[in-house]
Motif scaffolding. Structure first.
Motif, mmCIF file in Angstrom:
data_model
loop_
_atom_site.group_PDB
_atom_site.id
_atom_site.type_symbol
_atom_site.label_atom_id
_atom_site.label_comp_id
_atom_site.label_asym_id
_atom_site.label_seq_id
_atom_site.Cartn_x
_atom_site.Cartn_y
_atom_site.Cartn_z
ATOM 1 N N ARG A 54 0.813 -1.202 0.000
ATOM 2 C CA ARG A 54 0.000 0.000 0.000
ATOM 3 C C ARG A 54 0.847 1.253 0.000
ATOM 4 O O ARG A 54 0.409 2.314 0.412
ATOM 5 C CB ARG A 54 -0.926 -0.005 1.224
ATOM 6 C CG ARG A 54 -2.003 -1.074 1.154
ATOM 7 C CD ARG A 54 -2.750 -1.145 2.476
ATOM 8 N NE ARG A 54 -1.929 -1.807 3.494
ATOM 9 C CZ ARG A 54 -2.216 -1.754 4.793
ATOM 10 N NH1 ARG A 54 -3.245 -1.078 5.216
ATOM 11 N NH2 ARG A 54 -1.452 -2.392 5.661
ATOM 12 N N TRP A 57 2.696 5.548 -4.054
ATOM 13 C CA TRP A 57 3.457 5.853 -5.261
ATOM 14 C C TRP A 57 2.786 6.975 -6.059
ATOM 15 O O TRP A 57 3.188 7.255 -7.185
ATOM 16 C CB TRP A 57 3.537 4.624 -6.163
ATOM 17 C CG TRP A 57 4.321 3.469 -5.666
ATOM 18 C CD1 TRP A 57 3.878 2.433 -4.898
ATOM 19 C CD2 TRP A 57 5.705 3.173 -5.942
ATOM 20 N NE1 TRP A 57 4.878 1.529 -4.668
ATOM 21 C CE2 TRP A 57 6.008 1.956 -5.303
ATOM 22 C CE3 TRP A 57 6.708 3.836 -6.665
ATOM 23 C CZ2 TRP A 57 7.280 1.372 -5.361
ATOM 24 C CZ3 TRP A 57 7.966 3.256 -6.731
ATOM 25 C CH2 TRP A 57 8.249 2.044 -6.084
ATOM 26 N N GLU A 61 3.636 8.392 -9.906
ATOM 27 C CA GLU A 61 2.772 8.165 -11.065
ATOM 28 C C GLU A 61 2.335 9.491 -11.679
ATOM 29 O O GLU A 61 2.264 9.626 -12.902
ATOM 30 C CB GLU A 61 1.552 7.336 -10.682
ATOM 31 C CG GLU A 61 0.689 6.975 -11.891
ATOM 32 C CD GLU A 61 -0.313 5.887 -11.593
ATOM 33 O OE1 GLU A 61 -0.530 5.021 -12.456
ATOM 34 O OE2 GLU A 61 -0.885 5.912 -10.485
ATOM 35 N N GLU A 111 3.269 -8.658 -6.828
ATOM 36 C CA GLU A 111 3.462 -7.453 -6.040
ATOM 37 C C GLU A 111 4.946 -7.117 -5.921
ATOM 38 O O GLU A 111 5.347 -5.956 -6.013
ATOM 39 C CB GLU A 111 2.846 -7.628 -4.650
ATOM 40 C CG GLU A 111 2.810 -6.331 -3.855
ATOM 41 C CD GLU A 111 2.009 -6.467 -2.574
ATOM 42 O OE1 GLU A 111 0.837 -6.049 -2.564
ATOM 43 O OE2 GLU A 111 2.555 -6.993 -1.594
ATOM 44 N N ALA A 114 6.217 -5.893 -9.443
ATOM 45 C CA ALA A 114 5.749 -4.535 -9.728
ATOM 46 C C ALA A 114 6.533 -3.513 -8.907
ATOM 47 O O ALA A 114 6.947 -2.459 -9.425
ATOM 48 C CB ALA A 114 4.255 -4.420 -9.444
ATOM 49 N N ASN A 118 9.059 -0.673 -10.652
ATOM 50 C CA ASN A 118 8.865 0.751 -10.372
ATOM 51 C C ASN A 118 10.104 1.357 -9.723
ATOM 52 O O ASN A 118 10.519 2.473 -10.058
ATOM 53 C CB ASN A 118 7.657 0.955 -9.451
ATOM 54 C CG ASN A 118 6.340 0.641 -10.129
ATOM 55 O OD1 ASN A 118 6.174 0.873 -11.318
ATOM 56 N ND2 ASN A 118 5.398 0.100 -9.372
ATOM 57 N N LEU A 196 1.963 3.634 -13.320
ATOM 58 C CA LEU A 196 2.591 2.765 -12.332
ATOM 59 C C LEU A 196 2.350 1.298 -12.674
ATOM 60 O O LEU A 196 1.281 0.937 -13.172
ATOM 61 C CB LEU A 196 1.985 3.080 -10.970
ATOM 62 C CG LEU A 196 2.683 2.558 -9.725
ATOM 63 C CD1 LEU A 196 4.006 3.273 -9.530
ATOM 64 C CD2 LEU A 196 1.785 2.782 -8.513
ATOM 65 N N TYR A 197 3.330 0.446 -12.422
ATOM 66 C CA TYR A 197 3.101 -1.005 -12.507
ATOM 67 C C TYR A 197 2.449 -1.452 -11.205
ATOM 68 O O TYR A 197 2.871 -1.060 -10.118
ATOM 69 C CB TYR A 197 4.418 -1.754 -12.725
ATOM 70 C CG TYR A 197 4.968 -1.586 -14.121
ATOM 71 C CD1 TYR A 197 4.576 -2.434 -15.151
ATOM 72 C CD2 TYR A 197 5.868 -0.563 -14.414
ATOM 73 C CE1 TYR A 197 5.063 -2.277 -16.440
ATOM 74 C CE2 TYR A 197 6.355 -0.399 -15.701
ATOM 75 C CZ TYR A 197 5.951 -1.254 -16.709
ATOM 76 O OH TYR A 197 6.424 -1.072 -17.983
ATOM 77 N N THR A 198 1.411 -2.265 -11.325
ATOM 78 C CA THR A 198 0.699 -2.750 -10.144
ATOM 79 C C THR A 198 0.529 -4.261 -10.238
ATOM 80 O O THR A 198 0.495 -4.829 -11.334
ATOM 81 C CB THR A 198 -0.692 -2.108 -10.024
ATOM 82 O OG1 THR A 198 -1.514 -2.524 -11.133
ATOM 83 C CG2 THR A 198 -0.597 -0.585 -10.006
ATOM 84 N N GLU A 200 -2.067 -6.031 -9.664
ATOM 85 C CA GLU A 200 -3.341 -6.417 -10.275
ATOM 86 C C GLU A 200 -3.293 -6.385 -11.801
ATOM 87 O O GLU A 200 -3.918 -7.206 -12.469
ATOM 88 C CB GLU A 200 -4.458 -5.490 -9.778
ATOM 89 C CG GLU A 200 -4.750 -5.560 -8.289
ATOM 90 C CD GLU A 200 -3.706 -4.870 -7.438
ATOM 91 O OE1 GLU A 200 -3.633 -5.171 -6.224
ATOM 92 O OE2 GLU A 200 -2.931 -4.045 -7.979
ATOM 93 N N LYS A 201 -2.544 -5.453 -12.359
ATOM 94 C CA LYS A 201 -2.504 -5.291 -13.820
ATOM 95 C C LYS A 201 -1.203 -5.768 -14.433
ATOM 96 O O LYS A 201 -0.987 -5.604 -15.639
ATOM 97 C CB LYS A 201 -2.722 -3.818 -14.178
ATOM 98 C CG LYS A 201 -4.060 -3.244 -13.737
ATOM 99 C CD LYS A 201 -4.297 -1.863 -14.321
ATOM 100 C CE LYS A 201 -3.304 -0.840 -13.813
ATOM 101 N NZ LYS A 201 -3.586 0.527 -14.345
#
Length: 278
Positions: A54, A57, A61, A111, A114, A118, A196-198, A200-201
């Motif tokens: 959490r 970021w 971004e 996670e 990502a 970043n 941002l790289y996450t 979830e995606k």
């Protein structure tokens, strides 16, 4: 409670003298107060920005959206970075402290991937801001200590370099598509993503990055006079693609038009800075 008298013992403490019959009751109340106070401290939540999953970021971004734009330099299509504006972006610069104080607790592989993608991209930009090379990120280093091995900042209180993030962490996780997501501030690198790289995606983001890079004839893959030219990334990190059957099978996942070519040549790699201000 009836107080008979009191006297100051020091600047930090006061001793109360009470009637003996109230002493037990007062003591019990004090114990309860102390227990509650200790419990509230122990149960206090760690600030959200110190939890990796959490971590805030948002400033980074916002910088990507504001100061990264599509362009072309020396015939190479590239997302250009406005380093001059980023140098005055307090939110972007503040991320270095957040990373230094982060607590590493990842819930899954995506996670972690990502986060470090970043982090790599952030520190590649940050070292350019700090050292101000004229033409290339490689100008920062030398033969004995190249830029990749120099300390770029801290993560969770530990010094890190771009090499540590890339080779010791990201590559060890067995995901070859990271090579199309991490950006070493150069024209022939994959484009710096404007988001941002996450976790979830991440799969869709890595797939999109890979597809876009491999369909870019200015630095990814190109057919010229019947010969196949590919990025030197596939030369430097050939072993990372073995899990997908090797370089050519990996390429054909994204380029169905490559035919039956079994040989390939490598493109020249342009190390010119991906700076908007030339």
């Amino acid at each position: 409670m009836r107080l008979n008298s009191f006297r100051r013992v020091s600047r930090c403490s006061i001793v109360f003298y009470c009637h003996p019959e109230n002493a037990g009751r007062i003591f019990r109340r004090l114990v309860i107060i102390v227990v509650i106070a200790i419990g509230s401290v122990c149960c206090e939540k760690t600030p959200e920005h110190k939890l990796i999953g959490r971590m805030d970021w948002s400033g980074y971004e916002k910088s990507l959206k504001s100061y990264v734009s599509e362009g072309q330099i020396l015939g190479v299509r590239v997302n250009l970075v406005s380093y001059l504006e980023l140098a005055n972006d307090d939110e972007f610069l503040a991320l270095a402290d957040l990373l230094a104080n982060a607590q590493l607790a990842f819930k899954d592989k995506n996670e972690k991937l990502a986060f470090y993608i970043n982090a790599y991209n952030y520190f590649a930009i940050k070292i350019v801001l700090d050292k101000k090379p004229k033409n290339s990120i490689r100008d920062i280093g030398n033969v004995v200590m190249p830029v990749w091995r120099r300390t770029v900042g801290q993560i969770a209180g530990e010094d890190v370099s771009l090499d540590i993030i890339e080779h010791e962490i990201l590559r060890s996780m067995g995901e070859p598509r990271i090579h199309f997501a991490i950006v070493c501030a150069s024209l022939s690198c994959p484009n710096l993503r404007q988001e941002l790289y996450t976790a979830e995606k991440l799969d869709a983001q890595l797939d999109g990055q890979t597809r876009k890079f491999l369909n870019d004839e200015t630095k990814g893959v190109s057919m010229k006079n019947g010969s196949l030219y590919i990025s030197r990334i596939f030369d430097w990190f050939e072993e990372d693609f073995e899990k997908d059957g090797g370089v050519l099978p990996f390429l054909r996942r994204y380029r169905k038009d490559l035919g039956t070519n079994k040989e390939y040549l490598f493109m020249d790699y342009r190390w010119d800075l991906n700076a908007l201000e030339q």
